[in-house]
Write a protein that holds these residues in place. Structure first.
Motif, PDB file in Angstrom:
ATOM      1  N   THR A 159       0.916  -7.514 -18.854  1.00 52.14           N
ATOM      2  CA  THR A 159       0.178  -8.165 -17.775  1.00 52.14           C
ATOM      3  C   THR A 159      -0.595  -7.139 -16.956  1.00 52.14           C
ATOM      4  O   THR A 159       0.002  -6.201 -16.414  1.00 52.14           O
ATOM      5  N   PRO A 160      -1.909  -7.266 -16.839  1.00 51.24           N
ATOM      6  CA  PRO A 160      -2.681  -6.329 -16.008  1.00 51.24           C
ATOM      7  C   PRO A 160      -2.284  -6.451 -14.537  1.00 51.24           C
ATOM      8  O   PRO A 160      -1.970  -7.545 -14.054  1.00 51.24           O
ATOM      9  N   ILE A 161      -2.317  -5.317 -13.845  1.00 47.11           N
ATOM     10  CA  ILE A 161      -1.997  -5.280 -12.425  1.00 47.11           C
ATOM     11  C   ILE A 161      -3.265  -4.933 -11.654  1.00 47.11           C
ATOM     12  O   ILE A 161      -3.898  -3.908 -11.896  1.00 47.11           O
ATOM     13  N   GLY A 162      -3.630  -5.788 -10.715  1.00 47.12           N
ATOM     14  CA  GLY A 162      -4.813  -5.548  -9.896  1.00 47.12           C
ATOM     15  C   GLY A 162      -4.444  -5.014  -8.529  1.00 47.12           C
ATOM     16  O   GLY A 162      -3.349  -5.256  -8.022  1.00 47.12           O
ATOM     17  N   LEU A 163      -5.364  -4.273  -7.949  1.00 46.83           N
ATOM     18  CA  LEU A 163      -5.207  -3.796  -6.575  1.00 46.83           C
ATOM     19  C   LEU A 163      -6.113  -4.602  -5.661  1.00 46.83           C
ATOM     20  O   LEU A 163      -7.264  -4.892  -5.995  1.00 46.83           O
ATOM     21  N   ASP A 164      -5.584  -4.950  -4.486  1.00 46.86           N
ATOM     22  CA  ASP A 164      -6.344  -5.717  -3.504  1.00 46.86           C
ATOM     23  C   ASP A 164      -6.195  -5.071  -2.132  1.00 46.86           C
ATOM     24  O   ASP A 164      -7.106  -4.403  -1.635  1.00 46.86           O
ATOM     25  N   GLU A 165      -5.035  -5.236  -1.497  1.00 47.48           N
ATOM     26  CA  GLU A 165      -4.809  -4.618  -0.190  1.00 47.48           C
ATOM     27  C   GLU A 165      -5.000  -3.113  -0.222  1.00 47.48           C
ATOM     28  O   GLU A 165      -5.346  -2.506   0.804  1.00 47.48           O
ATOM     29  N   SER A 166      -4.790  -2.488  -1.375  1.00 46.25           N
ATOM     30  CA  SER A 166      -4.967  -1.037  -1.496  1.00 46.25           C
ATOM     31  C   SER A 166      -6.426  -0.614  -1.416  1.00 46.25           C
ATOM     32  O   SER A 166      -6.734   0.558  -1.210  1.00 46.25           O
ATOM     33  N   ILE A 167      -7.355  -1.582  -1.580  1.00 40.64           N
ATOM     34  CA  ILE A 167      -8.791  -1.287  -1.517  1.00 40.64           C
ATOM     35  C   ILE A 167      -9.288  -1.730  -0.153  1.00 40.64           C
ATOM     36  O   ILE A 167      -9.698  -2.874   0.047  1.00 40.64           O
ATOM     37  N   ALA A 168      -9.222  -0.818   0.813  1.00 43.62           N
ATOM     38  CA  ALA A 168      -9.553  -1.154   2.200  1.00 43.62           C
ATOM     39  C   ALA A 168     -10.801  -0.447   2.691  1.00 43.62           C
ATOM     40  O   ALA A 168     -11.011  -0.316   3.889  1.00 43.62           O
ATOM     41  N   GLY A 169     -11.634  -0.006   1.792  1.00 44.20           N
ATOM     42  CA  GLY A 169     -12.849   0.697   2.167  1.00 44.20           C
ATOM     43  C   GLY A 169     -13.358   1.504   1.003  1.00 44.20           C
ATOM     44  O   GLY A 169     -12.731   1.578  -0.064  1.00 44.20           O
ATOM     45  N   LEU A 170     -14.514   2.140   1.195  1.00 46.42           N
ATOM     46  CA  LEU A 170     -15.133   2.897   0.102  1.00 46.42           C
ATOM     47  C   LEU A 170     -14.247   4.046  -0.357  1.00 46.42           C
ATOM     48  O   LEU A 170     -14.133   4.306  -1.555  1.00 46.42           O
ATOM     49  N   ASP A 171     -13.592   4.737   0.562  1.00 47.01           N
ATOM     50  CA  ASP A 171     -12.762   5.879   0.178  1.00 47.01           C
ATOM     51  C   ASP A 171     -11.641   5.450  -0.762  1.00 47.01           C
ATOM     52  O   ASP A 171     -11.386   6.100  -1.789  1.00 47.01           O
ATOM     53  N   SER A 172     -10.964   4.351  -0.434  1.00 54.53           N
ATOM     54  CA  SER A 172      -9.871   3.899  -1.295  1.00 54.53           C
ATOM     55  C   SER A 172     -10.404   3.351  -2.618  1.00 54.53           C
ATOM     56  O   SER A 172      -9.771   3.516  -3.670  1.00 54.53           O
ATOM     57  N   LEU A 173     -11.569   2.720  -2.602  1.00 57.77           N
ATOM     58  CA  LEU A 173     -12.167   2.244  -3.846  1.00 57.77           C
ATOM     59  C   LEU A 173     -12.461   3.406  -4.784  1.00 57.77           C
ATOM     60  O   LEU A 173     -12.171   3.346  -5.988  1.00 57.77           O
ATOM     61  N   ILE A 204       0.846  -1.189   0.000  1.00 56.61           N
ATOM     62  CA  ILE A 204       0.000   0.000   0.000  1.00 56.61           C
ATOM     63  C   ILE A 204       0.887   1.246   0.000  1.00 56.61           C
ATOM     64  O   ILE A 204       1.868   1.327   0.736  1.00 56.61           O
ATOM     65  N   GLY A 205       0.542   2.217  -0.832  1.00 56.91           N
ATOM     66  CA  GLY A 205       1.337   3.427  -0.962  1.00 56.91           C
ATOM     67  C   GLY A 205       2.280   3.398  -2.152  1.00 56.91           C
ATOM     68  O   GLY A 205       2.858   4.435  -2.513  1.00 56.91           O
ATOM     69  N   LEU A 206       2.428   2.228  -2.772  1.00 60.12           N
ATOM     70  CA  LEU A 206       3.335   2.086  -3.919  1.00 60.12           C
ATOM     71  C   LEU A 206       2.562   1.841  -5.217  1.00 60.12           C
ATOM     72  O   LEU A 206       3.110   1.307  -6.178  1.00 60.12           O
ATOM     73  N   GLU A 207       1.318   2.277  -5.249  1.00 62.37           N
ATOM     74  CA  GLU A 207       0.483   2.023  -6.419  1.00 62.37           C
ATOM     75  C   GLU A 207       1.043   2.692  -7.678  1.00 62.37           C
ATOM     76  O   GLU A 207       1.086   2.064  -8.758  1.00 62.37           O
ATOM     77  N   ASN A 208       1.454   3.938  -7.572  1.00 55.37           N
ATOM     78  CA  ASN A 208       1.990   4.613  -8.756  1.00 55.37           C
ATOM     79  C   ASN A 208       3.294   3.983  -9.219  1.00 55.37           C
ATOM     80  O   ASN A 208       3.591   3.939 -10.420  1.00 55.37           O
ATOM     81  N   ARG A 209       4.073   3.476  -8.276  1.00 59.07           N
ATOM     82  CA  ARG A 209       5.308   2.779  -8.648  1.00 59.07           C
ATOM     83  C   ARG A 209       4.984   1.498  -9.406  1.00 59.07           C
ATOM     84  O   ARG A 209       5.681   1.116 -10.347  1.00 59.07           O
ATOM     85  N   MET A 210       3.919   0.810  -9.003  1.00 58.16           N
ATOM     86  CA  MET A 210       3.488  -0.383  -9.739  1.00 58.16           C
ATOM     87  C   MET A 210       3.195  -0.036 -11.196  1.00 58.16           C
ATOM     88  O   MET A 210       3.598  -0.760 -12.119  1.00 58.16           O
ATOM     89  N   LEU A 211       2.490   1.072 -11.397  1.00 54.33           N
ATOM     90  CA  LEU A 211       2.152   1.480 -12.760  1.00 54.33           C
ATOM     91  C   LEU A 211       3.402   1.800 -13.567  1.00 54.33           C
ATOM     92  O   LEU A 211       3.510   1.442 -14.747  1.00 54.33           O
ATOM     93  N   GLU A 212       4.358   2.474 -12.951  1.00 51.15           N
ATOM     94  CA  GLU A 212       5.599   2.817 -13.639  1.00 51.15           C
ATOM     95  C   GLU A 212       6.350   1.561 -14.089  1.00 51.15           C
ATOM     96  O   GLU A 212       6.801   1.471 -15.230  1.00 51.15           O
ATOM     97  N   LEU A 213       6.475   0.601 -13.192  1.00 47.02           N
ATOM     98  CA  LEU A 213       7.222  -0.607 -13.507  1.00 47.02           C
ATOM     99  C   LEU A 213       6.483  -1.482 -14.521  1.00 47.02           C
ATOM    100  O   LEU A 213       7.115  -2.160 -15.352  1.00 47.02           O
ATOM    101  N   ALA A 214       5.164  -1.486 -14.464  1.00 45.88           N
ATOM    102  CA  ALA A 214       4.375  -2.362 -15.335  1.00 45.88           C
ATOM    103  C   ALA A 214       4.120  -1.765 -16.711  1.00 45.88           C
ATOM    104  O   ALA A 214       3.706  -2.492 -17.625  1.00 45.88           O
ATOM    105  N   GLU A 215       4.361  -0.490 -16.870  1.00 49.17           N
ATOM    106  CA  GLU A 215       3.982   0.220 -18.112  1.00 49.17           C
ATOM    107  C   GLU A 215       4.516  -0.438 -19.390  1.00 49.17           C
ATOM    108  O   GLU A 215       3.782  -0.550 -20.375  1.00 49.17           O
ATOM    109  N   PRO A 216       5.772  -0.943 -19.440  1.00 49.07           N
ATOM    110  CA  PRO A 216       6.260  -1.553 -20.684  1.00 49.07           C
ATOM    111  C   PRO A 216       5.709  -2.951 -20.954  1.00 49.07           C
ATOM    112  O   PRO A 216       5.976  -3.531 -22.010  1.00 49.07           O
ATOM    113  N   PHE A 217       4.933  -3.506 -20.026  1.00 50.76           N
ATOM    114  CA  PHE A 217       4.493  -4.893 -20.126  1.00 50.76           C
ATOM    115  C   PHE A 217       2.974  -4.965 -20.305  1.00 50.76           C
ATOM    116  O   PHE A 217       2.258  -3.992 -20.073  1.00 50.76           O
TER     117      PHE A 217
END
Length: 323
Positions: free
Chosen positions: A208-222, A193-206
């Motif tokens: 494979t879709p990247i899903g969020l799970d632990e980052s969705i901890a309530g309605l606000d985060s959703l 959690i907190g590294l979501e934008n870094r995930m996007l940066e690293l995954a951008e050339p590839f």
């Protein structure tokens, strides 16, 4: 109108301790709640906390249930309390049961597998999507396990990988390189959690879709991540109070609830999951057979197939067992 609030704690053992990047999970503890209006209408909810997802603890939930049980209830929403998403979500489910009829809808289910040795049995049952946890051992061991599992896939079948936020950036890059071009549904929550934008940066050339799970901890985060380019994996039991605010697509996942929370989760998804993506509800077999389950395991699950009457009978049976 007046309401009556009741609650019933439970404790269920996993058949084998569940190993994730957060450690070993030995038993599932929660609370089933029942809300009945004075005209006889009733509904159920389930408090199923997972503290490493940022929820309340079972101890805090039990204390609040005991306090609420002593009060006269005129308006159920007045029972809601800050920073207790599981309790609030359970109240929302119970209110829906009082006020609305169940929704009927069927979903494909992603089979939870440990590796190549366990996939053939699930394939024979008709599953098409398979979920495998990674990040619980060293990288090479995990890569070998995933490769042998992919070798077992048939045409049209796909594998979903769940890292539970347990990968390092180095290992995440290695996974992205390895998975390129393979039949992967998506890679779930590789970094914390907190590294979501870094995930996007690293995954951008590839690809494979990247899903969020632990980052969705309530309605606000959703709502915060509603424009995320990959799947948003939502555990309905952890979301808290949900009205009509869900504007984004999502993929449902269970957190090892009893039949009460299981059906509440299916009802939530029947109303809010727009796609027919396989849901992560292949969980009942992970728990000892203790009569808390009503839904049959299989490659498809239907919201509304387990009726409120069946849930009421289960409630009475479990009450009799405890008494």
């Amino acid at each position: 109108m007046k309401y009556r609030f009741e609650y019933l704690p439970y404790r269920r053992k996993f058949c084998c301790p569940l190993t994730t990047a957060h450690g070993k999970w030995q038993q599932r503890e929660g609370i089933v709640i029942r809300l009945e209006r004075e005209d006889g209408a009733f509904g159920f909810g389930e408090v199923a906390p997972v503290p490493w997802f940022g929820t309340e603890t079972i101890e805090r939930a039990l204390k609040w249930c005991a306090e609420i049980g002593k009060r006269p209830i005129q308006e159920p929403r007045n029972m809601l309390v800050e920073k207790m998403p599981c309790f609030n979500g359970a109240i929302a489910s119970a209110i829906n049961g009082v006020q609305t009829d169940p929704v009927q809808r069927s979903f494909p289910v992603a089979a939870l597998v440990a590796g190549a040795d366990s996939i053939s049995e699930k394939q024979a049952l008709g599953y098409q999507t398979f979920k495998l946890k990674i990040g619980v051992t060293d990288l090479q061991t995990d890569l070998n396990r995933v490769e042998s599992t992919i070798d077992q896939l048939e045409v049209g079948q796909q594998l979903r990988l769940d890292a539970n936020a347990g990968l390092s950036e180095r290992d995440f890059k290695a996974w992205l390189e390895y998975l390129e071009g393979k039949p992967i549904d998506y890679l779930e929550q590789p970094l914390g959690i907190g590294l979501e934008n870094r995930m996007l940066e690293l995954a951008e050339p590839f690809s494979t879709p990247i899903g969020l799970d632990e980052s969705i901890a309530g309605l606000d985060s959703l709502m915060h991540w509603q424009d995320w380019p990959g799947p948003l994996v939502v555990k309905p039991s952890l979301l808290g109070w949900i009205g009509d605010e869900v504007l984004t697509d999502l993929v449902g996942s269970s957190v090892f609830e009893t039949a009460f929370g299981f059906e509440a989760g299916l009802q939530f998804l029947a109303r809010h999951q727009k796609s027919d993506t396989a849901i992560g509800f292949d969980t009942n077999a992970m728990l000892e057979g203790d009569d808390w389950s009503l839904h049959e395991s299989g490659p498809a699950l239907a919201a509304g197939r387990v009726t409120k009457t069946q849930l009421q009978i289960l409630w009475e049976d479990q009450h009799a067992t405890v008494s």
